[in-house]
Design an enzyme around this catalytic site. Sequence first.
Site, PDB file in Angstrom:
ATOM      1  N   CYS A   1      -1.956  -2.552   7.789  1.00  0.00           N
ATOM      2  CA  CYS A   1      -1.955  -3.494   6.652  1.00  0.00           C
ATOM      3  C   CYS A   1      -0.721  -4.397   6.620  1.00  0.00           C
ATOM      4  O   CYS A   1      -0.809  -5.549   6.193  1.00  0.00           O
ATOM      5  CB  CYS A   1      -2.126  -2.732   5.350  1.00  0.00           C
ATOM      6  SG  CYS A   1      -3.788  -2.024   5.224  1.00  0.00           S
TER       7      CYS A   1
ATOM      8  N   GLN B   1       8.351 -13.449  21.694  1.00  0.00           N
ATOM      9  CA  GLN B   1       7.963 -14.839  21.992  1.00  0.00           C
ATOM     10  C   GLN B   1       8.566 -15.819  20.979  1.00  0.00           C
ATOM     11  O   GLN B   1       7.892 -16.715  20.490  1.00  0.00           O
ATOM     12  CB  GLN B   1       6.445 -14.982  22.024  1.00  0.00           C
ATOM     13  CG  GLN B   1       5.754 -14.023  23.011  1.00  0.00           C
ATOM     14  CD  GLN B   1       4.260 -14.156  22.977  1.00  0.00           C
ATOM     15  OE1 GLN B   1       3.714 -15.126  23.484  1.00  0.00           O
ATOM     16  NE2 GLN B   1       3.607 -13.184  22.358  1.00  0.00           N
TER      17      GLN B   1
ATOM     18  N   LYS C   1      -7.556  -4.848   4.799  1.00  0.00           N
ATOM     19  CA  LYS C   1      -6.242  -4.513   5.335  1.00  0.00           C
ATOM     20  C   LYS C   1      -5.228  -5.604   5.002  1.00  0.00           C
ATOM     21  O   LYS C   1      -4.098  -5.322   4.645  1.00  0.00           O
ATOM     22  CB  LYS C   1      -6.330  -4.310   6.865  1.00  0.00           C
ATOM     23  CG  LYS C   1      -7.347  -3.253   7.301  1.00  0.00           C
ATOM     24  CD  LYS C   1      -7.108  -1.905   6.663  1.00  0.00           C
ATOM     25  CE  LYS C   1      -8.102  -0.852   7.130  1.00  0.00           C
ATOM     26  NZ  LYS C   1      -8.098   0.337   6.254  1.00  0.00           N
TER      27      LYS C   1
ATOM     28  N   LYS D   1      -6.583  -4.887  -3.207  1.00  0.00           N
ATOM     29  CA  LYS D   1      -7.217  -5.558  -2.063  1.00  0.00           C
ATOM     30  C   LYS D   1      -8.226  -4.609  -1.417  1.00  0.00           C
ATOM     31  O   LYS D   1      -7.947  -3.422  -1.253  1.00  0.00           O
ATOM     32  CB  LYS D   1      -6.152  -6.010  -1.053  1.00  0.00           C
ATOM     33  CG  LYS D   1      -5.336  -4.887  -0.421  1.00  0.00           C
ATOM     34  CD  LYS D   1      -4.253  -5.473   0.463  1.00  0.00           C
ATOM     35  CE  LYS D   1      -3.447  -4.424   1.183  1.00  0.00           C
ATOM     36  NZ  LYS D   1      -4.157  -3.606   2.154  1.00  0.00           N
TER      37      LYS D   1
ATOM     38  N   VAL E   1       3.241   0.243   4.213  1.00  0.00           N
ATOM     39  CA  VAL E   1       2.508   0.989   5.244  1.00  0.00           C
ATOM     40  C   VAL E   1       1.096   0.447   5.383  1.00  0.00           C
ATOM     41  O   VAL E   1       0.536  -0.086   4.448  1.00  0.00           O
ATOM     42  CB  VAL E   1       2.467   2.493   4.881  1.00  0.00           C
ATOM     43  CG1 VAL E   1       3.869   3.069   4.852  1.00  0.00           C
ATOM     44  CG2 VAL E   1       1.755   2.770   3.550  1.00  0.00           C
ATOM     45  N   THR E   2       0.538   0.667   6.573  1.00  0.00           N
ATOM     46  CA  THR E   2       1.227   1.097   7.763  1.00  0.00           C
ATOM     47  C   THR E   2       1.596  -0.126   8.590  1.00  0.00           C
ATOM     48  O   THR E   2       0.933  -1.156   8.519  1.00  0.00           O
ATOM     49  CB  THR E   2       0.362   2.052   8.638  1.00  0.00           C
ATOM     50  OG1 THR E   2      -0.841   1.379   9.035  1.00  0.00           O
ATOM     51  CG2 THR E   2       0.002   3.311   7.858  1.00  0.00           C
TER      52      THR E   2
ATOM     53  N   ASP F   1       0.785  -1.249   0.000  1.00  0.00           N
ATOM     54  CA  ASP F   1       0.000   0.000   0.000  1.00  0.00           C
ATOM     55  C   ASP F   1       0.816   1.299   0.000  1.00  0.00           C
ATOM     56  O   ASP F   1       0.432   2.277   0.676  1.00  0.00           O
ATOM     57  CB  ASP F   1      -0.969   0.026   1.194  1.00  0.00           C
ATOM     58  CG  ASP F   1      -1.941  -1.141   1.185  1.00  0.00           C
ATOM     59  OD1 ASP F   1      -1.925  -1.921   0.224  1.00  0.00           O
ATOM     60  OD2 ASP F   1      -2.711  -1.263   2.152  1.00  0.00           O
TER      61      ASP F   1
ATOM     62  N   GLU G   1      -4.603  -0.821  -1.385  1.00  0.00           N
ATOM     63  CA  GLU G   1      -5.913  -0.893  -0.725  1.00  0.00           C
ATOM     64  C   GLU G   1      -6.861   0.055  -1.437  1.00  0.00           C
ATOM     65  O   GLU G   1      -6.517   1.217  -1.690  1.00  0.00           O
ATOM     66  CB  GLU G   1      -5.801  -0.491   0.758  1.00  0.00           C
ATOM     67  CG  GLU G   1      -7.148  -0.573   1.480  1.00  0.00           C
ATOM     68  CD  GLU G   1      -7.090  -0.188   2.959  1.00  0.00           C
ATOM     69  OE1 GLU G   1      -5.979  -0.036   3.509  1.00  0.00           O
ATOM     70  OE2 GLU G   1      -8.176  -0.017   3.555  1.00  0.00           O
TER      71      GLU G   1
HETATM   72  C1  C5J Z   1      -3.002   0.565   5.558  1.00  0.00           C
HETATM   73  C2  C5J Z   1      -4.723   1.785   6.694  1.00  0.00           C
HETATM   74  N1  C5J Z   1      -2.515   0.356   4.328  1.00  0.00           N
HETATM   75  N2  C5J Z   1      -3.890   2.236   7.619  1.00  0.00           N
HETATM   76  N3  C5J Z   1      -4.262   1.058   5.648  1.00  0.00           N
HETATM   77  O1  C5J Z   1      -2.325   0.347   6.541  1.00  0.00           O
HETATM   78  O2  C5J Z   1      -5.908   2.042   6.760  1.00  0.00           O
END
Ligand code: C5J
Length: 227
Positions: free
Chosen positions: A162, A202, A132, A129, A157-158, A24, A72
């Site tokens: 996503c 972990q 997310k 897509k 990102v972010t 994204d 996205e």
């Molecule tokens: C992504 C969002 N790409 N933050 N989307 O992280 O809404």
Amino acid sequence: MAMITADPAPLAFTPDRAALVVIDMQRDFLEPGGFGETLGNDVSLLAAAIGPCQTALAAARAAGMLVIHTREGHRPDLSDAPPAKLERGVPSARIGDPGPMGRILIRGEPGHDIVDALAPAPGEVVLDKPGKGAFHQTDLSQILANRGIDTLFVAGVTTEVCVHTTIREGNDRGFRCVALGDACASYFPEFHRVGLEMIKAQGGIFGWVSDAASFADALKGTASKAA
Ligand code: C5J
């Protein structure tokens, strides 16, 4: 076989069976006037990931590794956008509303494009897509299966939204998932830091964390049969 320095431990991987997934890196998230800014975020914080993403892309391309870019966004009629996503929050403009880069988070609009600095090269997969995670309602599983992929290097990102969702989805599907930490970014520096911590905690509960330079180092001298 290649070896990458990572936390919680170095990881051996086969470049022919690995993919770089850049999540994204769209104008809607990185530039003023897009989806990210309508939610009240300082979009300039995401620029830090561009250079490391370029490093990772150059290394993957030189090695002939499968490269996948995700975006996205939604259909212009919003038929694939769940009402619960459209209603959420109090943005200054909602998904589908007009903005300076066209309708917000809508496929085909200028804001939906990947930023020029990270433009996909000819032949690279561009995966649209609606959610997310990159596996949700996409053909990503089939694309990876067709190439025998078992390891995903994830940038973009972010970090906590996503990137994290995609790594969690990939981990549950049996992929070794490696976040390239400096090639990821968030509007919330603390979420970025903790998001990466969560992946590698972990014993690597969701996967591994490395960085773009280590990825490039690991690929030096390798050249994929798939190239
Ligand atoms: C992504 C969002 N790409 N933050 N989307 O992280 O809404």
